[in-house]
Design an enzyme around this catalytic site. Structure first.
Site, mmCIF file in Angstrom:
data_model
loop_
_atom_site.group_PDB
_atom_site.id
_atom_site.type_symbol
_atom_site.label_atom_id
_atom_site.label_comp_id
_atom_site.label_asym_id
_atom_site.label_seq_id
_atom_site.Cartn_x
_atom_site.Cartn_y
_atom_site.Cartn_z
ATOM 1 N N SER A 70 0.835 -1.202 0.000
ATOM 2 C CA SER A 70 0.000 0.000 0.000
ATOM 3 C C SER A 70 0.871 1.254 0.000
ATOM 4 C CB SER A 70 -0.923 -0.003 1.221
ATOM 5 O OG SER A 70 -0.165 0.162 2.393
ATOM 6 N N ARG A 107 0.406 3.428 -3.361
ATOM 7 C CA ARG A 107 -0.312 4.693 -3.174
ATOM 8 C C ARG A 107 0.506 5.845 -3.728
ATOM 9 N NH1 ARG A 107 -0.634 4.589 1.739
ATOM 10 N NH2 ARG A 107 -2.735 3.734 2.004
ATOM 11 N N ASN A 143 -0.547 7.817 -7.262
ATOM 12 C CA ASN A 143 -0.875 9.245 -7.248
ATOM 13 C C ASN A 143 0.032 10.038 -8.164
ATOM 14 O OD1 ASN A 143 -3.005 10.346 -5.277
ATOM 15 N ND2 ASN A 143 -2.120 8.597 -4.218
#
Lengths: 156, 273
Positions: free
Chosen positions: B208, B212, B216
């Protein structure tokens, strides 16, 4: 966009950066920050203490001032008392002196009066002698009656 | 430009390709296309990612260690003020989320935050500037934003993952760590289920973290690339708002990575039953 050995390179680089940061960057800066925090806290405490001291000093100075005023009043009253004492003493002394002077003057006056009376007596006897001489010049020899006259003078 | 840059698709693909260098057919060279890069396999290096992130890391350490060397308790100057502001921000974040005592966590958080922030910040450089310059220098591809390369984000996440495992074992002992993985939440009779649940839980942490940040930044980069396809006199109408919005994302993603790292390490330090 494929996974390759860059991954390992990044991990190694990451570890080295973290190690360097942990060794040479973080501790000195945190130490400096803590030192400054302490410095500021100390400064504030010192300021507070100074303020307190100032209050104490003001209180003490007021007390000292009050004491000084009391003492000054005491000294002044003592001075007044002493001054009136001196005046009284001087008055007494002056009275004594005046008495002395008066006594001296009185005795002088008495002496003067006595002297004047002596003189007057001599002169009166002389005049009387002269008068008597004139009256008796024809009848009495001055020499013969001189003894009597002198007795008379002494009697006067 | 190379021939694939003439079409929109080619332009996009060109911008999404790292400068990958490695051994191919026995000699070292840099790939000229995505297929060539893929053919190099695992033992190849994304020179642009490594170079830019190394440079940014050195910039970060240079300025911070300069302040650290001259750090005095007196009145701080401009750079020292800024560095101290960052450090206090990190310090309060660590104090807020990390309950144990560790000499590592705070410098780790600082490194993660500033390094990722700088890497993300490269996204705000107009998209064609640096690739144009490097192209003049003879490099066929150049991706400026290291955090849009999954290698960079996964690399950092692996570092954090190792630290999590290391501290779990150090604090709780090997038995404690294995016990945590196998004996809860269902007790020793539900061991396979426990291992599966806790294993997923453990693996999810680095995945994660890495995905992440990568997702992004990759999406942000992609939108900049798409905006760059507009006529040049119209680009600013979209790129300016997106860049301003991106400042937020740049900072936020760095902060999230840092905070999650702190939280994961805090969990590694805590015994729970």
């Amino acid at each position: 966009m494929n996974i390759n050995a860059t991954l390992l390179g990044q991990t190694i680089m990451f570890a080295m950066f973290v190690w360097f940061c942990m060794k040479f960057v973080w501790p000195p800066i945190i130490a400096a920050l803590d030192a400054r925090k302490k410095l500021i806290a100390d400064g504030l405490a010192a300021g507070e203490r100074g303020k307190h001291d100032l209050e104490l000093a003001a209180k003490r100075s007021a007390e000292v001032l009050r004491e000084a005023k009391e003492k000054a009043a005491e000294i002044i009253s003592q001075g007044d008392k002493r001054a009136s004492e001196i005046v009284e003493e001087a008055k007494a002394k002056a009275e004594v002196e005046a008495g002395n002077i008066r006594a001296r003057a009185n005795s002088e006056i008495e002496q003067e009066v006595f002297r004047a009376r002596e003189q007057l007596r001599t002169q009166v006897s002389a005049i009387a002698l002269a008068g008597a001489g004139k009256i008796l010049s024809r009848e009495i020899d001055a020499k013969a009656h001189n003894e009597l006259l002198e007795k008379l003078v002494a009697e006067i | 430009m190379s021939s694939e840059a003439l079409t929109s698709t080619g332009y996009i693909r060109h911008h999404l390709q790292n400068l990958t260098c490695g051994l191919q057919d026995g000699h070292f060279h840099c790939a000229h296309s995505a297929d060539e890069a893929k053919a190099m396999g695992f033992w190849a290096l994304n020179v642009d990612t490594l170079g830019v992130s190394l440079l940014l890391g050195l910039v970060f350490l240079y300025f911070f260690s300069r302040v650290a060397k001259s750090a005095a308790q007196g009145v701080p100057g401009g750079l020292q003020n800024f560095v101290e502001w960052v450090i206090e921000f990190i310090d309060s974040s660590v104090r807020g989320s990390f309950t144990g005592r560790s000499a590592l966590v705070a410098p780790l958080a600082l490194t993660i935050f500033v390094w990722i922030f700088l890497m993300n910040l490269m996204d705000l450089i107009p998209i064609d500037y640096i690739p144009f310059v490097t192209e003049q220098m003879g490099l066929s591809h150049f991706k400026v934003v290291p955090s849009t390369d999954p290698n960079a984000t996964i690399g950092m996440a692996i570092g954090v993952f190792f630290l999590v495992i290391f501290y779990s074992i150090k604090i709780k002992g090997l038995g404690g760590f294995v016990g945590e993985l196998t004996l809860q939440p269902f007790g020793k009779f539900g061991l396979p289920v426990n291992l599966f649940l806790e294993g997923v839980n453990l693996i999810a942490k680095p995945v994660s973290l890495a995905l992440r940040l990568f997702g992004n930044m990759y999406a942000g980069e992609m939108i900049f690339i798409l905006i760059a396809l507009l006529p040049f006199y119209l680009q600013w109408t979209l790129s300016l708002p997106w860049a301003i919005f991106h400042i937020l994302i740049v900072t936020l993603q760095a902060f999230i990575f840092m905070t999650l790292t702190i939280v994961y390490l805090d969990m590694a330090h805590q015994e729970h039953h």
